[in-house]
Design a protein around this motif. Sequence first.
Motif, PDB file in Angstrom:
ATOM      1  N   VAL A   1       0.745  -1.157  -0.013  1.00 16.25           N
ATOM      2  CA  VAL A   1      -0.210   0.078   0.032  1.00 16.25           C
ATOM      3  C   VAL A   1       0.800   1.160  -0.058  1.00 16.25           C
ATOM      4  CG1 VAL A   1      -1.707   1.482   1.126  1.00 16.25           C
ATOM      5  CG2 VAL A   1      -1.936  -1.241   1.244  1.00 16.25           C
ATOM      6  N   VAL A   2       0.792   2.258  -1.042  1.00 16.27           N
ATOM      7  CA  VAL A   2       1.380   3.437  -1.001  1.00 16.27           C
ATOM      8  C   VAL A   2       0.344   4.619  -0.879  1.00 16.27           C
ATOM      9  CG1 VAL A   2       2.915   4.991  -2.538  1.00 16.27           C
ATOM     10  CG2 VAL A   2       3.048   2.287  -2.477  1.00 16.27           C
ATOM     11  N   VAL A   3       0.714   5.414  -0.064  1.00 22.65           N
ATOM     12  CA  VAL A   3      -0.092   6.842   0.037  1.00 22.65           C
ATOM     13  C   VAL A   3       0.114   7.832  -0.865  1.00 22.65           C
ATOM     14  CG1 VAL A   3      -0.830   8.480   1.436  1.00 22.65           C
ATOM     15  CG2 VAL A   3      -0.632   6.266   2.628  1.00 22.65           C
TER      16      VAL A   3
ATOM     17  N   PHE B   1      -0.602  21.059  -4.282  1.00 24.86           N
ATOM     18  CA  PHE B   1      -1.399  22.258  -4.251  1.00 24.86           C
ATOM     19  C   PHE B   1      -1.728  22.804  -5.762  1.00 24.86           C
ATOM     20  CE2 PHE B   1      -1.991  27.002  -4.240  1.00 24.86           C
ATOM     21  CZ  PHE B   1      -2.914  26.757  -3.305  1.00 24.86           C
ATOM     22  N   TRP B   2      -0.697  22.786  -6.691  1.00 26.08           N
ATOM     23  CA  TRP B   2      -0.806  23.241  -8.037  1.00 26.08           C
ATOM     24  C   TRP B   2      -1.038  22.314  -8.895  1.00 26.08           C
ATOM     25  CZ3 TRP B   2      -1.128  28.262  -7.464  1.00 26.08           C
ATOM     26  CH2 TRP B   2      -0.422  28.906  -6.499  1.00 26.08           C
ATOM     27  N   PHE B   3      -1.836  22.335  -9.860  1.00 24.75           N
ATOM     28  CA  PHE B   3      -2.461  21.273 -10.784  1.00 24.75           C
ATOM     29  C   PHE B   3      -1.520  20.474 -11.436  1.00 24.75           C
ATOM     30  CE2 PHE B   3      -2.917  24.490 -13.954  1.00 24.75           C
ATOM     31  CZ  PHE B   3      -2.596  23.825 -14.814  1.00 24.75           C
ATOM     32  N   TRP B   4      -0.234  21.031 -11.794  1.00 23.47           N
ATOM     33  CA  TRP B   4       0.867  20.592 -12.764  1.00 23.47           C
ATOM     34  C   TRP B   4       1.966  19.806 -11.840  1.00 23.47           C
ATOM     35  CZ3 TRP B   4       3.899  23.702 -10.485  1.00 23.47           C
ATOM     36  CH2 TRP B   4       3.847  25.041 -10.161  1.00 23.47           C
ATOM     37  N   GLN B   5       1.717  20.054 -10.594  1.00 22.28           N
ATOM     38  CA  GLN B   5       2.747  19.302  -9.480  1.00 22.28           C
ATOM     39  C   GLN B   5       2.619  17.897  -9.545  1.00 22.28           C
ATOM     40  OE1 GLN B   5       2.082  21.874  -5.971  1.00 22.28           O
ATOM     41  NE2 GLN B   5       4.308  21.679  -5.994  1.00 22.28           N
ATOM     42  N   LYS B   6       3.704  17.268  -9.780  1.00 22.67           N
ATOM     43  CA  LYS B   6       3.645  15.729  -9.707  1.00 22.67           C
ATOM     44  C   LYS B   6       3.142  15.180  -8.260  1.00 22.67           C
ATOM     45  CE  LYS B   6       7.140  14.856 -13.090  1.00 22.67           C
ATOM     46  NZ  LYS B   6       7.597  16.102 -13.369  1.00 22.67           N
ATOM     47  N   PRO B   7       2.420  14.178  -7.962  1.00 24.57           N
ATOM     48  CA  PRO B   7       2.047  13.875  -6.548  1.00 24.57           C
ATOM     49  C   PRO B   7       3.373  13.296  -6.074  1.00 24.57           C
ATOM     50  CG  PRO B   7       0.825  12.453  -8.354  1.00 24.57           C
ATOM     51  CD  PRO B   7       1.655  13.412  -9.122  1.00 24.57           C
ATOM     52  N   LYS B   8       3.213  13.020  -4.743  1.00 28.68           N
ATOM     53  CA  LYS B   8       4.284  12.373  -4.056  1.00 28.68           C
ATOM     54  C   LYS B   8       3.815  11.133  -3.443  1.00 28.68           C
ATOM     55  CE  LYS B   8       7.588  16.115  -2.930  1.00 28.68           C
ATOM     56  NZ  LYS B   8       8.436  16.496  -1.941  1.00 28.68           N
ATOM     57  N   TYR B   9       4.444  10.175  -3.307  1.00 32.94           N
ATOM     58  CA  TYR B   9       4.167   8.945  -3.092  1.00 32.94           C
ATOM     59  C   TYR B   9       4.855   8.549  -1.649  1.00 32.94           C
ATOM     60  CZ  TYR B   9       2.215   8.869  -7.455  1.00 32.94           C
ATOM     61  OH  TYR B   9       1.607   9.185  -8.780  1.00 32.94           O
TER      62      TYR B   9
END
Length: 469
Positions: free
Chosen positions: A34-36, A41-49
């Motif tokens: 399981v990865v969270v 905040f900004w739509f173009w930012q890659k998510p963090k995992y």
Amino acid sequence: MFAAATRSFVEEVDHGGLLIPVCSLNDPVAALSVVVKRKRFWFWQKPKYQPTDFNLNDLLTGDAPIKPGVAETDFIKYSGTFGDNIQGSVDASFISAGVNVTGKDSSKLQSSFGSLKKEEVDVQKLLRDCKDRVLDMSHSLIQQTKEKNRRAFGIVKERIVTTQPCSVIEEVQQAGQCGGTFSSCNPKIPKVSLKENGSLSKDSNVTMEIPANTTIAYGLIELEVRHDGHFELCLTSDFTGGFEVDGPVKMASQSLVGAALQSSQNSSLQQELDRLGDHFQLLSDLPAATRSSLLRRVTELMQDKSAVTALQDILDQMRLDKKPDMSDLKTTESQQHNIKSIVELLDQSRREGPAPSTSVLTAVHLMTATLEELPDAGLAALGMCCSPQVLPTLERLARCVSGSGEFPQSGAEVSQDVFEKTGHLLALSNVSLKKDGHVLKTEINPQPGHVPLVLCIAVTSLASLAQSV
């Protein structure tokens, strides 16, 4: 070191794809882990995992574990040698700090993970096994994740694994001089070299041994989780997971992101820059000494992407009105000093400034977020352009990218050096720059992604700090 190596690997073999580089050797990544996922905040930012210590079976109710089966196949044998030679001179005049830097750098990046294998979960069987299964909504991990906004669960469906021991080697090569009243000359960005079986090069100064069966990248299936614990697997990339709050499981931010994607193409970039105009104005309205200090310290941090990421993490905490925790910064002493100085400047501006939605903190957060999103080579190229002499020209070219695509020089010729630097930077951001007589022309390449928009925002922010410095 390890994070830089895996990031480079993913950029080479799956650029723009769905593979996620492993950031730490301590990350527990296996099939069904399981990865969270934390959306930014900004739509173009890659998510963090953030990998967790749990797998899907740990979160399910009932005693029967899911065993979908895992297929193992040969992936690729990965090796590459990259080199560059950079010569440059920067003569920048900051408030209370005149800097003259000349340097000649050479670097070599040798990467060889050897033969890699891919482990893939049988998704069709996983889909059948998950039918009518329910998550234990009282589980601590679910409770803690659900309480935070913009979080989603993913489970590992595939991973890329080493099959033999290898070493990660950090190399630094630099020759240069610094003059003026500036206190120090920062080291070159570390280069990462990977070689099989622990073979070292003579210029390396840090070595990390990587054992066989180490995960270097992975792919996810996200989960849509309902109030009652029932969940669905998001089988295509245009469906993202999350926790049901009110109404449909699919979060409202999806439609916002879909609309925003369209705003990052061609002349519509100008609309996005205009929408962010208040943030740029806040930066340009700062006192000259504050702007100068911010520009100098951010420019120094740009020499190492991990330092930019560390600053961004601190600003993320501040935007949530949390006291930033700087005790665990994995940066050099000089970088820590710059980050702390930036935080102090922002604290002062926040006490004296307007509402949080238009605060200097938000404007600087926007700027550093774009710097973090730039590819490594693009960040390094922009760092070479961060003098008050070059940034105004670069900003006009950014406006050209987002507007008509043409930049008449009108008697003020752009030097060949500036033309080459900006042309290289734009090329790294999926934009071509050509000279047609006294007119410079820019053109966004096909399928550019968010990089042109990110570059335009970064350049405009930095240029706002450079005004009259």
